[in-house]
Design a protein around this motif. Structure first.
Motif, short mmCIF file in Angstrom:
data_model
loop_
_atom_site.label_atom_id
_atom_site.label_comp_id
_atom_site.label_asym_id
_atom_site.label_seq_id
_atom_site.Cartn_x
_atom_site.Cartn_y
_atom_site.Cartn_z
N GLU A 1 0.84 -1.34 -0.11
CA GLU A 1 -0.11 -0.14 -0.09
C GLU A 1 0.85 1.23 -0.12
N CYS A 2 2.13 1.14 0.34
CA CYS A 2 2.96 2.26 0.07
C CYS A 2 3.56 2.44 -1.19
N ARG A 3 3.28 3.57 -1.79
CA ARG A 3 4.05 3.77 -2.96
C ARG A 3 5.07 5.14 -2.98
N SER A 4 5.88 4.75 -1.85
CA SER A 4 7.26 5.71 -1.69
C SER A 4 8.23 5.49 -2.88
N GLY A 5 8.19 4.34 -3.27
CA GLY A 5 9.12 4.10 -4.24
C GLY A 5 8.98 4.84 -5.68
N GLU A 6 7.70 5.10 -5.73
CA GLU A 6 7.34 5.77 -7.14
C GLU A 6 7.72 7.18 -6.74
N VAL A 7 7.53 7.76 -5.53
CA VAL A 7 7.83 9.15 -5.13
C VAL A 7 9.39 9.48 -5.31
N LEU A 8 10.04 8.47 -4.75
CA LEU A 8 11.57 8.39 -4.68
C LEU A 8 11.99 8.45 -6.31
N GLN A 9 11.53 7.79 -7.26
CA GLN A 9 11.86 7.95 -8.58
C GLN A 9 11.40 8.94 -9.25
N GLY A 10 10.54 9.78 -8.46
CA GLY A 10 10.11 10.74 -9.55
C GLY A 10 8.81 10.61 -10.32
N LEU A 11 8.19 9.22 -10.19
CA LEU A 11 7.17 9.05 -10.93
C LEU A 11 5.78 9.29 -10.42
N LEU A 12 5.75 9.80 -9.04
CA LEU A 12 4.44 10.12 -8.62
C LEU A 12 4.92 11.45 -7.52
N CYS B 1 -0.87 9.80 -4.29
CA CYS B 1 -0.79 8.60 -3.53
C CYS B 1 -2.18 8.44 -2.97
N GLU B 2 -2.71 7.16 -3.15
CA GLU B 2 -4.23 6.91 -2.46
C GLU B 2 -4.00 7.21 -0.86
N ALA B 3 -2.95 6.58 -0.35
CA ALA B 3 -2.95 6.52 1.04
C ALA B 3 -2.39 7.95 1.74
N PHE B 4 -1.86 9.08 0.92
CA PHE B 4 -1.57 10.27 1.21
C PHE B 4 -2.52 10.97 2.10
N GLY B 5 -2.13 11.33 3.40
CA GLY B 5 -3.13 12.07 4.27
C GLY B 5 -4.30 11.29 5.02
N THR B 6 -4.50 9.94 4.59
CA THR B 6 -5.57 9.31 5.17
C THR B 6 -4.97 8.16 5.73
N LEU B 7 -4.34 7.01 5.14
CA LEU B 7 -3.83 5.84 5.84
C LEU B 7 -2.43 6.13 6.26
N CYS B 8 -1.70 7.21 5.37
CA CYS B 8 -0.61 7.64 5.73
C CYS B 8 -0.16 9.17 6.26
N GLY C 1 5.54 4.77 5.29
CA GLY C 1 7.00 4.72 4.61
C GLY C 1 7.58 5.76 5.19
N ALA C 2 9.14 5.79 4.92
CA ALA C 2 10.17 6.61 5.22
C ALA C 2 9.78 8.23 4.76
N THR C 3 9.36 8.19 3.71
CA THR C 3 9.32 9.33 3.04
C THR C 3 8.07 10.17 3.86
N MET C 4 7.17 9.83 4.74
CA MET C 4 6.20 10.71 5.39
C MET C 4 6.91 10.84 6.85
N VAL C 5 8.09 10.15 7.13
CA VAL C 5 8.39 10.32 8.56
C VAL C 5 9.89 11.29 8.54
N SER C 6 10.57 11.17 7.51
CA SER C 6 11.69 11.84 7.46
C SER C 6 11.69 13.65 7.42
N SER C 7 12.56 14.28 8.11
CA SER C 7 12.29 15.77 7.98
C SER C 7 12.74 16.16 6.44
N GLU C 8 13.20 15.15 5.85
CA GLU C 8 13.63 15.71 4.40
C GLU C 8 12.90 14.85 3.47
N CYS D 1 6.97 13.37 0.89
CA CYS D 1 5.68 13.21 1.56
C CYS D 1 5.29 14.07 2.82
N ALA D 2 6.53 13.99 3.71
CA ALA D 2 6.47 15.01 4.96
C ALA D 2 6.22 16.54 4.46
#
Length: 374
Positions: free
Chosen positions: A312-323, A328-335, A342-349, A352-353
């Motif tokens: 359910e985590c699409r952070s890989g697509e975010v990290l590749q610049g594809l999304l 992402c369907e989970a952004f702001g709801t499940l995530c 995923g780590a893209t919502m956790v890290s200060s850099e 997603c955060a």
């Protein structure tokens, strides 16, 4: 404040923006390779101020975000052991592994400590000779030298109860992997100034020539980023593809020779997995044979831990610049930052955060008529 206020001057920003608007004649896609740059772009609305033909794609530039799940699980396994004091920077404690994170391990009785330098962990090891002390060494070329220095010091001082869990990655092989992807849309790169301040720019001209992409070394303040974009767009419009240092106040072409010598002594290049992306050849470091006894993976026999990313985590697509994160369907709801997938919502850099923090919560087109970056 020196090197802050003058690089957030709205009048100078408007001049740079006017020049970019006057230069661009067709669509261009630029990737910034640093999570710190991503946060600056989103925080100051730089992507909303640029011409609509200029798209900024967020790349895999957050070291916490690209640390693979299996390394997190290795950290959790080591940190759970009663003989271990596990030390880490604070941004790793909430990165989810398989079913838990380092905060959960600490809540269950594990001795997990936040430190502000790897040398702090070495001090803890010297103060606790009856315990095994492990430092979680992650990051790009920027954080690798102090971690290398700490291992060097441990060996020099004869501290045998210290070890390093290594997850260091290198930027140039990641650029190579991005450009080789069949789905790649990137036409130019804003290279991370802090990485180049350590390593210099020697590895970039070959990449720029082989893939025919401009690579502009860029800082982190609004004017740094706008100047990087200005130089990049100018190259693209002229059909050029060279390496350009737009951050000379911090970056020398040869980099930091002392830091590079320490890296060469303590580490050796290896293949490395990137979270959400996969294995990239030659994209990481591990401890060299001379220092292998300080390798926590080997010391605690966790080399064979293997895991799978949550579907359910699409952070890989975010990290590749594809999304974009808000696509992402989970952004702001499940995530969310409180319940990250995923780590893209956790890290200060993490991208997603940044989108969550600065309220980029929907996928409607961003307004382009904003007038200030401060």
């Amino acid at each position: 404040m020196k090197y802050i206020d003058e690089f957030q001057n709205p009048d100078l920003a408007r001049r740079l923006l006017d020049e970019i608007h006057a230069t661009v004649t067709r669509p261009w896609a630029l990737m910034e390779v640093c999570g710190g740059q991503t946060h600056s772009i989103i925080r100051h609305g730089i992507d909303q101020l640029l011409p609509e033909q200029v798209e900024l794609i967020h790349g895999p530039g957050c070291p916490v975000c690209v640390t693979p799940l299996e390394v997190i699980d290795k950290a959790l396994e080591i940190a759970s052991r009663p003989e271990v004091i596990f030390c880490s920077f604070g941004d790793m404690l909430r990165v989810p592994g398989t079913g838990r994170d380092l905060f959960r391990v600490r809540g269950e009785g594990g001795d997990v400590r936040v430190v502000y330098s790897p040398l702090d962990a070495l001090t803890i090891a010297r103060q606790n000779p009856d315990r095994q002390v492990v430092f979680f060494g992650i990051g790009f070329e920027t954080t690798a030298p102090p971690n290398a220095m700490t291992v060097y010091q441990a060996r020099r001082l004869g501290v045998r109860n210290f070890s390093l869990l290594v997850s260091h990655v290198r930027v140039p092989p990641a650029i190579e992997a991005i450009m080789q992807s069949p789905s790649c849309r990137v036409q130019a790169f804003l290279a991370a100034g802090h990485v180049c301040s350590v390593m210099g720019v020697d590895e970039y001209p070959e990449l720029a020539e082989r893939h025919r992409v401009p690579i502009v070394v860029t800082g982190f303040e609004p004017l740094d980023i706008l100047e990087g974009v200005r130089r990049t767009v100018a190259q693209l419009e002229r059909g050029e593809h060279t390496v350009d240092n737009a951050y000379p106040r911090a970056v020398r072409p040869e980099g930091n020779q002392a830091a590079k010598a320490m890296l060469e002594d303590v580490f050796e290049v290896t293949d490395r997995s990137w979270r959400g992306i996969g294995m990239i050849p030659g994209s990481g470091w591990r401890l060299s044979p001379k220092y292998r006894e300080y390798d926590a993976e080997h010391r605690f026999s966790v080399e064979d831990i293997r895991t799978s990313e949550p579907a359910e985590c699409r952070s890989g697509e975010v990290l590749q610049g594809l999304l974009k994160p808000h696509e992402c369907e989970a952004f702001g709801t499940l995530c969310t930052p409180r319940t990250p997938l995923g780590a893209t919502m956790v890290s200060s850099e993490g991208a997603c955060a940044a989108y969550y923090l600065y309220r980029r919560l929907d996928i409607s087109p961003a307004p382009r008529e904003a007038t200030s970056v401060v």
